[in-house]
Design a protein around this motif. Structure first.
Motif, PDB file in Angstrom:
ATOM      1  N   VAL A 197       0.834  -1.207   0.000  1.00 33.22           N
ATOM      2  CA  VAL A 197       0.000   0.000   0.000  1.00 33.22           C
ATOM      3  C   VAL A 197       0.872   1.263   0.000  1.00 33.22           C
ATOM      4  N   LEU A 198       1.790   1.371   0.999  1.00 34.70           N
ATOM      5  CA  LEU A 198       2.530   2.627   1.141  1.00 34.70           C
ATOM      6  C   LEU A 198       3.656   2.790   0.120  1.00 34.70           C
ATOM      7  N   ARG A 199       4.431   1.720  -0.067  1.00 39.87           N
ATOM      8  CA  ARG A 199       5.604   1.870  -0.926  1.00 39.87           C
ATOM      9  C   ARG A 199       5.256   2.332  -2.345  1.00 39.87           C
ATOM     10  N   PRO A 200       4.220   1.681  -2.989  1.00 42.16           N
ATOM     11  CA  PRO A 200       3.916   2.135  -4.348  1.00 42.16           C
ATOM     12  C   PRO A 200       3.526   3.617  -4.395  1.00 42.16           C
ATOM     13  N   GLY A 246      -1.726   6.758 -14.954  1.00 39.62           N
ATOM     14  CA  GLY A 246      -2.348   7.959 -14.397  1.00 39.62           C
ATOM     15  C   GLY A 246      -1.562   8.537 -13.246  1.00 39.62           C
ATOM     16  N   GLU A 247      -2.094   9.634 -12.687  1.00 41.37           N
ATOM     17  CA  GLU A 247      -1.365  10.425 -11.693  1.00 41.37           C
ATOM     18  C   GLU A 247      -1.635   9.994 -10.259  1.00 41.37           C
ATOM     19  N   ARG A 248      -2.775   9.290 -10.032  1.00 35.99           N
ATOM     20  CA  ARG A 248      -3.154   8.999  -8.637  1.00 35.99           C
ATOM     21  C   ARG A 248      -2.073   8.189  -7.921  1.00 35.99           C
ATOM     22  N   ARG A 249      -1.699   8.659  -6.699  1.00 33.36           N
ATOM     23  CA  ARG A 249      -0.641   7.945  -5.972  1.00 33.36           C
ATOM     24  C   ARG A 249      -1.201   6.717  -5.251  1.00 33.36           C
ATOM     25  N   PHE A 250      -2.380   6.876  -4.626  1.00 36.02           N
ATOM     26  CA  PHE A 250      -2.982   5.730  -3.939  1.00 36.02           C
ATOM     27  C   PHE A 250      -4.031   5.125  -4.860  1.00 36.02           C
TER      28      PHE A 250
END
Ligand SMILES: Cc1cc2nc3c(=O)[nH]c(=O)nc-3n(C[C@H](O)[C@H](O)[C@H](O)COP(=O)(O)OP(=O)(O)OC[C@H]3O[C@@H](n4cnc5c(N)ncnc54)[C@H](O)[C@@H]3O)c2cc1C
Length: 438
Positions: A197-200, A246-250
């Motif tokens: 979850v966090l690393r990507p 795309g741009e979304r981080r999560f």
């Protein structure tokens, strides 16, 4: 190390790890005066819980763990072993009740102490994991929601099982025994949340951009990615990567695709993608310049892992993509080894990349056999299903004994796998890639 020896080493290591709790149970102080059945049920619970905890390492996508077999094989192992672990954990309360029927009151989720309530919640998470995974398609759970639910239930199962172990207190009756259980549990939960979850989101690594999206025959598109300010990604021909656009981080949306391009060109990755759902169906509208992230390379399905004097490749439908990577790489390397490629699908129109294959045929010692299930009336080539007789018509017998790579729909893979084994082809020479991880 050959595959059998390394298999024995890994399985032994796994068995030793899941048995560790049994050795810990034997270290004093241990509870006394309890029946064998009760002790046995506790042992099953501990082993099952350790198996679930080890699952977190299996799915963390650490390349060091997955490299020997490929993440796809590891995920299949993860599925099978999860069912065994859940079975053992469910036996734990059943045997307790068989031993002492009055303990049936523990089955009331609202009654009992927090030790039994947390056991309930953990079991609920585990059963939820099994049901949503075994019946994902029947439940119409889309892949992204399934993954999110899977992570939440997995973490819930371990956290509440750990609370149960701590509060039950029987074999965690000293501080160090508490620590032996609690520390790995906290570490593994943190590991999976960080890795998946966090690393990507926080450390996305190298970014890529979409260079081109090309429509192809048979409801397919070619997606071309180029590095954004770095040297690209080295990979073995036939490997795959998870792609996020795309741009979304999560985001939970990341889909696996095999590289179709040459491993000699790490700075231009091409993917051949069949439009089957939300993500793949939206690719035609993706604009050049769109940001992309890649988690890869993964997988063990590669000719570079299995050197041979020649190869047989069998592709069903979009299973042609890793074969194209093999061929493109071999062409770049001016590889003279003979190759027989069988490429099957419902009809000729449904088969993309036929022109590319013909061009590759000019550069390689390649015998290409197209196998439409429903051929046009004037078709003189092979048709129907690929079977042993068809293989023998095109491939010298000794080549069939060499390395065979098969990628296609699950029914085709299992039918051919069975045929090849019946005909005496050794398992070591058969390499399978399933485009289905769940
Ligand atoms: C190792 C591997 C390599 C693959 N290589 C290719 C390829 O080269 N070309 C190609 O066209 N397809 C390939 N696929 C299949 C491709 O990943 C799915 O078709 C695609 O993800 C479907 O996404 P969707 O949202 O369009 O469809 P959906 O309707 O959401 O999914 C259709 C099915 O695809 C599978 N799927 C969806 N998302 C994922 C995901 N994130 N991870 C794993 N499976 C998923 C599920 O089984 C799902 O039921 C590969 C799959 C795997 C496992």
């Amino acid at each position: 190390m050959n595959r059998i020896v390394s298999g024995i080493v890994w399985v032994t290591l796994y068995l030793v790890i899941i048995m560790v709790p049994l050795f810990l149970m034997l270290i004093p102080p241990v509870p006394t005066g309890r029946s064998f059945l009760l002790e046995f049920s506790v042992a099953l619970g501990f082993v099952g819980l350790t198996q679930i905890a080890v699952q977190f390492i299996l799915i963390s996508r650490f390349k060091a763990f997955s490299a020997p077999y490929g993440i796809d094989i590891i995920l299949h192992f993860h599925r099978q072993i999860a069912l065994v672990a859940i079975g053992l954990i469910l036996l734990h309360p059943i045997l307790i009740i068989v031993d002492t029927p009055s303990r049936i009151k523990l089955l009331n989720p609202l009654g009992g102490n927090w030790a039994s309530k947390s056991a309930w919640i953990s079991t609920f998470c585990l059963v939820g994991l099994a049901v949503t995974s075994l019946f994902r398609k029947e439940l119409r759970l889309n892949y992204e929601w399934w993954r999110l639910i899977h992570i939440i239930l997995g973490v819930g199962a371990v956290v509440f099982a750990q609370i149960h172990v701590t509060m039950a207190g029987l074999y965690t009756n000293t501080l160090w025994k508490h620590a032996v259980w609690a520390v790995p549990a906290v570490f593994l939960v943190a590991l999976i949340l960080f890795m998946r979850v966090l690393r990507p989101a926080l450390f996305p690594g190298n970014t890529w951009k979409v260079a081109e999206v090309r429509p192809e025959e048979g409801d397919c598109v070619t997606l071309v990615l180029e590095p954004d300010g770095h040297a690209g990604m080295s990979f073995l021909p036939g490997q795959f990567a998870w792609i996020t656009l795309g741009e979304r981080r999560f985001t939970m949306q990341e889909n696996p695709f095999s590289m179709m391009s040459s491993a000699n060109r790490p700075q231009r990755l091409e993917f051949g993608i069949k439009e089957v759902g939300d993500f793949t169906g939206s690719l035609r509208d993706v604009a050049p310049g769109t940001r992309a992230r890649i988690d890869g390379p993964h997988g063990a399905f590669s000719i570079d892992r299995y050197p041979a004097v020649g190869y047989v490749f069998i592709a069903g439908g979009i299973g042609i993509t890793p074969m194209l990577s093999f061929l493109n790489t071999m062409a770049d390397r001016r590889d003279p080894r003979p190759i027989a490629l069988f490429y099957a699908d419902k009809s000729l129109d449904a088969m993309p990349y036929q022109e590319e294959l013909e061009k590759l045929g000019d550069q390689l010692d390649l015998e290409l056999t197209l196998v439409p299930e429903n051929p046009p009336e004037d078709w003189e080539g092979e048709s129907g299903m690929i079977d042993w007789d068809m293989l023998e018509r095109h491939v010298p017998k000794e080549l069939i004994q060499r390395e065979l790579f098969i990628c296609g729909p699950p029914p085709m893979i299992s039918a051919l796998h069975g045929t090849l084994k019946e005909m005496g082809v050794h398992e070591e020479h058969i390499h399978l890639e399933l485009f289905d991880l769940v």
